[in-house]
Design a protein around this motif. Structure first.
Motif, PDB file in Angstrom:
ATOM      1  N   PHE A   1      30.670  40.569  27.915  1.00  0.00           N
ATOM      2  CA  PHE A   1      29.787  39.721  27.099  1.00  0.00           C
ATOM      3  C   PHE A   1      28.785  39.018  28.021  1.00  0.00           C
ATOM      4  N   LYS A   2      27.662  39.674  28.231  1.00  0.00           N
ATOM      5  CA  LYS A   2      26.710  39.221  29.252  1.00  0.00           C
ATOM      6  C   LYS A   2      25.897  37.990  28.846  1.00  0.00           C
ATOM      7  N   ASP A   3      25.719  37.771  27.544  1.00  0.00           N
ATOM      8  CA  ASP A   3      24.793  36.726  27.098  1.00  0.00           C
ATOM      9  C   ASP A   3      25.455  35.375  26.824  1.00  0.00           C
ATOM     10  N   TYR A   4      26.736  35.276  27.148  1.00  0.00           N
ATOM     11  CA  TYR A   4      27.461  34.050  26.792  1.00  0.00           C
ATOM     12  C   TYR A   4      28.273  33.520  27.965  1.00  0.00           C
ATOM     13  N   GLU A   5      28.481  32.211  27.951  1.00  0.00           N
ATOM     14  CA  GLU A   5      29.439  31.618  28.882  1.00  0.00           C
ATOM     15  C   GLU A   5      30.836  31.985  28.378  1.00  0.00           C
ATOM     16  N   ILE A   6      31.733  32.336  29.295  1.00  0.00           N
ATOM     17  CA  ILE A   6      33.080  32.773  28.923  1.00  0.00           C
ATOM     18  C   ILE A   6      34.130  31.789  29.415  1.00  0.00           C
ATOM     19  N   TRP A   7      35.009  31.357  28.490  1.00  0.00           N
ATOM     20  CA  TRP A   7      36.169  30.547  28.841  1.00  0.00           C
ATOM     21  C   TRP A   7      37.413  31.380  28.570  1.00  0.00           C
ATOM     22  N   LYS A   8      38.256  31.561  29.582  1.00  0.00           N
ATOM     23  CA  LYS A   8      39.513  32.309  29.399  1.00  0.00           C
ATOM     24  C   LYS A   8      40.673  31.326  29.404  1.00  0.00           C
ATOM     25  N   SER A   9      41.542  31.490  28.420  1.00  0.00           N
ATOM     26  CA  SER A   9      42.655  30.566  28.244  1.00  0.00           C
ATOM     27  C   SER A   9      43.946  31.083  28.875  1.00  0.00           C
ATOM     28  N   PHE A  10      44.704  30.164  29.470  1.00  0.00           N
ATOM     29  CA  PHE A  10      46.022  30.479  30.017  1.00  0.00           C
ATOM     30  C   PHE A  10      47.015  29.385  29.627  1.00  0.00           C
ATOM     31  N   VAL A  11      48.290  29.733  29.686  1.00  0.00           N
ATOM     32  CA  VAL A  11      49.353  28.768  29.418  1.00  0.00           C
ATOM     33  C   VAL A  11      49.652  28.003  30.709  1.00  0.00           C
ATOM     34  N   GLY A  12      49.689  26.691  30.620  1.00  0.00           N
ATOM     35  CA  GLY A  12      49.816  25.850  31.807  1.00  0.00           C
ATOM     36  C   GLY A  12      51.132  25.965  32.553  1.00  0.00           C
ATOM     37  N   ASP A  13      52.166  26.485  31.886  1.00  0.00           N
ATOM     38  CA  ASP A  13      53.475  26.560  32.547  1.00  0.00           C
ATOM     39  C   ASP A  13      53.728  27.892  33.248  1.00  0.00           C
ATOM     40  N   GLU A  14      52.773  28.807  33.209  1.00  0.00           N
ATOM     41  CA  GLU A  14      53.025  30.159  33.723  1.00  0.00           C
ATOM     42  C   GLU A  14      52.032  30.587  34.810  1.00  0.00           C
ATOM     43  N   ASN A  15      52.472  30.719  36.038  1.00  0.00           N
ATOM     44  CA  ASN A  15      51.696  31.330  37.140  1.00  0.00           C
ATOM     45  C   ASN A  15      50.193  31.103  37.026  1.00  0.00           C
ATOM     46  N   ILE A  16      49.807  29.884  36.779  1.00  0.00           N
ATOM     47  CA  ILE A  16      48.415  29.622  36.422  1.00  0.00           C
ATOM     48  C   ILE A  16      47.423  30.038  37.504  1.00  0.00           C
ATOM     49  N   ILE A  17      47.723  29.766  38.769  1.00  0.00           N
ATOM     50  CA  ILE A  17      46.771  30.075  39.841  1.00  0.00           C
ATOM     51  C   ILE A  17      46.616  31.590  39.998  1.00  0.00           C
ATOM     52  N   GLU A  18      47.730  32.325  39.943  1.00  0.00           N
ATOM     53  CA  GLU A  18      47.667  33.794  40.042  1.00  0.00           C
ATOM     54  C   GLU A  18      46.841  34.378  38.904  1.00  0.00           C
ATOM     55  N   ASN A  19      47.029  33.831  37.703  1.00  0.00           N
ATOM     56  CA  ASN A  19      46.282  34.328  36.539  1.00  0.00           C
ATOM     57  C   ASN A  19      44.788  34.071  36.686  1.00  0.00           C
ATOM     58  N   ILE A  20      44.439  32.876  37.113  1.00  0.00           N
ATOM     59  CA  ILE A  20      43.021  32.530  37.265  1.00  0.00           C
ATOM     60  C   ILE A  20      42.354  33.428  38.305  1.00  0.00           C
ATOM     61  N   LYS A  21      43.052  33.691  39.410  1.00  0.00           N
ATOM     62  CA  LYS A  21      42.467  34.532  40.464  1.00  0.00           C
ATOM     63  C   LYS A  21      42.095  35.916  39.950  1.00  0.00           C
ATOM     64  N   LYS A  22      42.881  36.449  39.017  1.00  0.00           N
ATOM     65  CA  LYS A  22      42.584  37.781  38.455  1.00  0.00           C
ATOM     66  C   LYS A  22      41.276  37.784  37.674  1.00  0.00           C
ATOM     67  N   TYR A  23      40.907  36.627  37.131  1.00  0.00           N
ATOM     68  CA  TYR A  23      39.712  36.545  36.274  1.00  0.00           C
ATOM     69  C   TYR A  23      38.537  35.865  36.969  1.00  0.00           C
ATOM     70  N   ASP A  24      38.722  35.505  38.238  1.00  0.00           N
ATOM     71  CA  ASP A  24      37.646  34.839  38.977  1.00  0.00           C
ATOM     72  C   ASP A  24      36.447  35.785  39.047  1.00  0.00           C
ATOM     73  N   GLY A  25      35.308  35.327  38.561  1.00  0.00           N
ATOM     74  CA  GLY A  25      34.125  36.176  38.526  1.00  0.00           C
ATOM     75  C   GLY A  25      33.913  36.852  37.171  1.00  0.00           C
ATOM     76  N   CYS A  26      34.972  36.890  36.349  1.00  0.00           N
ATOM     77  CA  CYS A  26      34.873  37.494  35.007  1.00  0.00           C
ATOM     78  C   CYS A  26      34.747  36.424  33.926  1.00  0.00           C
ATOM     79  N   ALA A  27      35.174  35.210  34.257  1.00  0.00           N
ATOM     80  CA  ALA A  27      35.073  34.082  33.334  1.00  0.00           C
ATOM     81  C   ALA A  27      34.398  32.926  34.052  1.00  0.00           C
ATOM     82  N   ASP A  28      33.679  32.113  33.283  1.00  0.00           N
ATOM     83  CA  ASP A  28      32.953  30.976  33.869  1.00  0.00           C
ATOM     84  C   ASP A  28      33.826  29.740  33.998  1.00  0.00           C
ATOM     85  N   ALA A  29      34.865  29.679  33.162  1.00  0.00           N
ATOM     86  CA  ALA A  29      35.747  28.518  33.169  1.00  0.00           C
ATOM     87  C   ALA A  29      37.112  28.936  32.645  1.00  0.00           C
TER      88      ALA A  29
END
Length: 200
Positions: A93-121
């Motif tokens: 989705f090139k024309d929009y800011e992207i927010w990806k949601s994760f559950v706070g109790d589960e491997n949050i840093i590992e999950n975010i790293k997988k989406y770094d560059g694919c989501a804006d927040a």
């Protein structure tokens, strides 16, 4: 400066409240939920919304074509993905800011790293979104120094000052915590936004 998002806007009364109180964002839920709105209803609410308030569409594993159709019809600014959407899906989705949601109790840093560059927040929520339950904020302490973090899950006017102080998120996201008997409570929304402005 922490920004405020009021999620689950679903009727004209909600729109009037946010137009008066001016949060930075509102959320329109298109996924199965008690706050779900149809495309037609969301488009109508969007037309009546103050243009300075950014519109976030909330989706769960939705067909990309349908997401694009809804985003255009409602003139969404941001797409928030709450399911198992892949990094490739988010990147499409090139024309929009992207927010990806994760559950706070589960491997949050590992999950975010997988989406770094694919989501804006990255939105961090409890395991049951919209339930009013919070997770352990210590899990994401300091994360906002490296990423744009949206804190959700169990926030309300009473605990938002502590949340902002502890997590220092760029955005806080509330839904059930500012609801009354029939949609959003003006008093709760006003208090929530006031606390964010004061402490953020």
């Amino acid at each position: 400066m922490t920004e405020a998002k009021i999620c689950g806007i679903k009727n004209q009364s909600d729109v009037e409240i946010v137009n008066d109180l001016k949060p930075d964002y509102i959320g329109l839920v298109f996924a199965k939920s008690k706050r779900q709105v149809t495309l037609e209803k969301a488009a109508e609410l969007s037309k009546n919304l103050d243009g300075k308030i950014k519109k976030v569409g909330v989706f769960v594993d939705e067909d990309p074509e349908k997401v694009t159709k809804i985003a255009k019809a409602c003139e969404l600014d941001i797409l928030q993905f709450h399911g198992k959407e892949s990094p490739e899906y988010c990147s499409s989705f090139k024309d929009y800011e992207i927010w990806k949601s994760f559950v706070g109790d589960e491997n949050i840093i590992e999950n975010i790293k997988k989406y770094d560059g694919c989501a804006d927040a990255f939105l961090v929520d409890s395991s049951v979104p919209g339930s009013g339950k919070k997770f352990d904020w210590n899990n994401i302490k300091g994360l906002s120094e490296s990423y744009k973090i949206i804190l959700a899950g169990g926030l309300n006017p009473e605990n938002i000052a502590e949340a902002v102080k502890k997590v220092k998120p760029q955005v806080v996201d509330v839904s059930s915590g500012v609801e009354g008997n029939n949609g959003k409570s003006r008093e709760k929304v006003e208090k929530f936004i006031g606390e964010v402005r004061l402490h953020g």
